[in-house]
Scaffold this motif. Structure first.
Motif, mmCIF file in Angstrom:
data_model
loop_
_atom_site.group_PDB
_atom_site.id
_atom_site.type_symbol
_atom_site.label_atom_id
_atom_site.label_comp_id
_atom_site.label_asym_id
_atom_site.label_seq_id
_atom_site.Cartn_x
_atom_site.Cartn_y
_atom_site.Cartn_z
ATOM 1 N N ALA A 152 79.577 62.425 36.401
ATOM 2 C CA ALA A 152 80.520 63.213 36.564
ATOM 3 C C ALA A 152 79.227 65.366 34.833
ATOM 4 O O ALA A 152 79.794 66.016 34.969
ATOM 5 C CB ALA A 152 81.619 63.286 35.504
ATOM 6 N N ASP A 153 78.523 63.930 34.070
ATOM 7 C CA ASP A 153 78.720 64.801 32.956
ATOM 8 C C ASP A 153 77.049 65.623 33.600
ATOM 9 O O ASP A 153 76.846 66.911 33.366
ATOM 10 C CB ASP A 153 78.159 64.616 31.268
ATOM 11 N N ARG A 154 76.799 64.746 34.544
ATOM 12 C CA ARG A 154 75.572 65.593 34.957
ATOM 13 C C ARG A 154 76.266 66.864 35.656
ATOM 14 O O ARG A 154 74.807 67.993 35.820
ATOM 15 C CB ARG A 154 74.493 64.555 35.717
ATOM 16 N N ALA A 155 76.867 66.729 36.717
ATOM 17 C CA ALA A 155 77.647 67.299 37.857
ATOM 18 C C ALA A 155 77.784 68.198 36.898
ATOM 19 O O ALA A 155 77.545 69.991 37.119
ATOM 20 C CB ALA A 155 78.318 66.672 38.216
ATOM 21 N N ALA A 156 78.356 67.611 35.453
ATOM 22 C CA ALA A 156 79.453 69.352 34.787
ATOM 23 C C ALA A 156 78.290 70.397 34.920
ATOM 24 O O ALA A 156 78.478 71.938 34.582
ATOM 25 C CB ALA A 156 79.893 69.214 33.619
ATOM 26 N N THR A 157 76.797 69.918 33.863
ATOM 27 C CA THR A 157 75.801 70.137 33.548
ATOM 28 C C THR A 157 75.105 71.687 34.341
ATOM 29 O O THR A 157 74.399 71.917 34.053
ATOM 30 C CB THR A 157 75.245 69.335 32.413
ATOM 31 N N PRO A 212 78.842 51.742 20.165
ATOM 32 C CA PRO A 212 80.048 51.416 20.831
ATOM 33 C C PRO A 212 80.880 52.222 21.689
ATOM 34 O O PRO A 212 79.902 53.650 21.482
ATOM 35 C CB PRO A 212 81.039 51.585 18.653
ATOM 36 N N THR A 213 81.717 51.408 22.262
ATOM 37 C CA THR A 213 82.085 51.945 23.774
ATOM 38 C C THR A 213 82.599 53.874 23.254
ATOM 39 O O THR A 213 82.418 54.553 24.121
ATOM 40 C CB THR A 213 83.316 51.341 24.130
ATOM 41 N N GLU A 214 83.289 53.465 22.689
ATOM 42 C CA GLU A 214 83.757 55.085 21.865
ATOM 43 C C GLU A 214 82.653 56.418 21.911
ATOM 44 O O GLU A 214 83.059 56.840 22.545
ATOM 45 C CB GLU A 214 84.272 55.181 20.845
ATOM 46 N N ARG A 215 81.463 55.809 21.513
ATOM 47 C CA ARG A 215 80.528 56.556 20.902
ATOM 48 C C ARG A 215 79.912 56.681 22.289
ATOM 49 O O ARG A 215 79.249 58.733 23.186
ATOM 50 C CB ARG A 215 79.718 56.326 20.494
ATOM 51 N N LEU A 216 79.941 56.045 23.445
ATOM 52 C CA LEU A 216 79.147 56.661 24.999
ATOM 53 C C LEU A 216 80.437 57.152 25.367
ATOM 54 O O LEU A 216 79.762 57.658 26.488
ATOM 55 C CB LEU A 216 79.066 55.092 25.485
ATOM 56 N N GLU A 217 81.458 56.814 25.301
ATOM 57 C CA GLU A 217 82.232 57.608 26.193
ATOM 58 C C GLU A 217 82.888 59.549 25.698
ATOM 59 O O GLU A 217 82.341 60.609 26.293
ATOM 60 C CB GLU A 217 84.032 57.428 26.080
ATOM 61 N N ALA A 218 82.569 59.302 24.385
ATOM 62 C CA ALA A 218 82.244 60.972 23.674
ATOM 63 C C ALA A 218 80.528 61.415 24.044
ATOM 64 O O ALA A 218 80.649 62.592 24.768
ATOM 65 C CB ALA A 218 82.412 60.771 22.804
ATOM 66 N N ARG A 219 80.001 60.934 24.298
ATOM 67 C CA ARG A 219 78.395 61.212 24.481
ATOM 68 C C ARG A 219 77.594 60.335 24.672
ATOM 69 O O ARG A 219 76.577 59.348 24.848
ATOM 70 C CB ARG A 219 77.743 61.535 23.205
ATOM 71 N N PRO A 220 77.754 60.379 26.399
ATOM 72 C CA PRO A 220 77.120 59.733 27.442
ATOM 73 C C PRO A 220 75.887 59.394 26.938
ATOM 74 O O PRO A 220 75.212 58.110 27.814
ATOM 75 C CB PRO A 220 77.755 59.767 29.101
ATOM 76 N N ALA A 221 74.831 60.095 27.249
ATOM 77 C CA ALA A 221 73.666 60.104 27.060
ATOM 78 C C ALA A 221 73.045 59.851 25.606
ATOM 79 O O ALA A 221 71.990 59.459 25.429
ATOM 80 C CB ALA A 221 72.815 61.518 26.789
ATOM 81 N N GLU A 229 69.712 72.441 29.968
ATOM 82 C CA GLU A 229 68.278 71.873 30.740
ATOM 83 C C GLU A 229 67.979 70.326 29.560
ATOM 84 O O GLU A 229 67.835 69.834 30.344
ATOM 85 C CB GLU A 229 67.569 72.781 30.496
ATOM 86 N N GLU A 230 68.037 71.534 28.254
ATOM 87 C CA GLU A 230 68.194 69.694 26.870
ATOM 88 C C GLU A 230 68.985 69.018 27.737
ATOM 89 O O GLU A 230 68.252 67.213 27.981
ATOM 90 C CB GLU A 230 67.568 70.449 25.876
ATOM 91 N N HIS A 231 70.380 68.898 27.724
ATOM 92 C CA HIS A 231 71.026 67.940 27.942
ATOM 93 C C HIS A 231 71.062 67.183 29.134
ATOM 94 O O HIS A 231 70.945 66.046 29.261
ATOM 95 C CB HIS A 231 72.523 68.209 27.855
ATOM 96 N N LEU A 232 70.708 68.035 30.742
ATOM 97 C CA LEU A 232 70.639 67.385 32.099
ATOM 98 C C LEU A 232 69.213 66.629 31.682
ATOM 99 O O LEU A 232 69.416 65.449 32.446
ATOM 100 C CB LEU A 232 70.271 68.301 32.719
ATOM 101 N N ALA A 233 68.082 66.651 30.951
ATOM 102 C CA ALA A 233 66.861 66.047 30.655
ATOM 103 C C ALA A 233 67.691 64.338 30.174
ATOM 104 O O ALA A 233 67.406 63.936 30.547
ATOM 105 C CB ALA A 233 66.311 66.690 29.826
ATOM 106 N N GLU A 234 68.205 64.035 28.672
ATOM 107 C CA GLU A 234 68.466 63.486 28.601
ATOM 108 C C GLU A 234 69.850 62.761 29.378
ATOM 109 O O GLU A 234 69.933 61.523 29.190
ATOM 110 C CB GLU A 234 69.670 63.752 27.117
ATOM 111 N N LEU A 235 70.955 63.237 29.928
ATOM 112 C CA LEU A 235 71.377 62.624 30.691
ATOM 113 C C LEU A 235 70.719 62.091 31.854
ATOM 114 O O LEU A 235 70.901 61.053 32.341
ATOM 115 C CB LEU A 235 72.535 63.772 31.899
ATOM 116 N N ASP A 236 69.543 62.147 32.363
ATOM 117 C CA ASP A 236 68.735 61.541 33.588
ATOM 118 C C ASP A 236 67.541 60.542 32.665
ATOM 119 O O ASP A 236 67.551 58.903 33.326
ATOM 120 C CB ASP A 236 67.228 62.672 34.212
ATOM 121 N N GLN A 237 67.795 60.621 31.551
ATOM 122 C CA GLN A 237 67.103 59.802 30.583
ATOM 123 C C GLN A 237 67.757 58.414 30.330
ATOM 124 O O GLN A 237 68.057 57.063 30.167
ATOM 125 C CB GLN A 237 66.740 60.048 28.961
ATOM 126 N N ALA A 238 69.556 58.968 30.200
ATOM 127 C CA ALA A 238 70.256 57.233 29.606
ATOM 128 C C ALA A 238 70.318 57.115 31.147
ATOM 129 O O ALA A 238 71.041 55.885 31.022
ATOM 130 C CB ALA A 238 71.650 58.462 29.644
#
Length: 128
Positions: free
Chosen positions: A23-28, A106-115, A77-86
């Motif tokens: 979802a984050d990748r699509a939005a990005t 922590p799951t809460e951090r991953l929910e807020a910042r998936p990458a 574009e940097e965020h997109l690369a981070e999402l791909d690495q994640a």
């Protein structure tokens, strides 16, 4: 975590992590497309007018707007690369583990910042 044959077993909730990453990748990607369009419009509008940025009263604001959109585009574009690495980390089985201390993020951090690659403590202690 691994099973008896050594295959990585995802932590509970990683299916949700995959969905968040997608979802984050699509939005990005949508954001990048919009910013590229904005940038092209700015360049095109300025190409139609013989403007000297230094001497035209509107020139400095146009240059600022162009630089601002370019900066936002680079960040996206940097965020997109981070999402791909994640996503690669998720596929390898090491998603959700801090690269600094090796502890689970922590799951809460991953929910807020998936990458994210680090837990809060390591992120705070890392020099900027």
């Amino acid at each position: 975590m691994s099973d008896s044959i050594g295959k990585a077993v995802p932590r509970p909730g990683l299916g949700a992590a995959y969905e968040r990453l997608i979802a984050d990748r699509a939005a990005t990607l949508d954001q990048i497309a919009g910013l590229r369009s904005d940038f092209a419009e700015i360049v095109e509008a300025n190409a139609l007018v013989a403007v000297d940025d230094e001497h035209d009263p509107e020139g400095s604001s146009t240059a600022f707007e162009r630089a601002q959109v370019a900066s936002l585009l680079a960040q996206a574009e940097e965020h997109l690369a981070e999402l791909d690495q994640a996503q690669e980390r998720l596929e390898r089985g090491d998603y959700g583990r801090c690269e600094g201390c090796g502890e689970p993020i922590p799951t809460e951090r991953l929910e807020a910042r998936p990458a994210t690659r680090t837990c809060v403590l390591c992120a705070v202690s890392r020099p900027r």
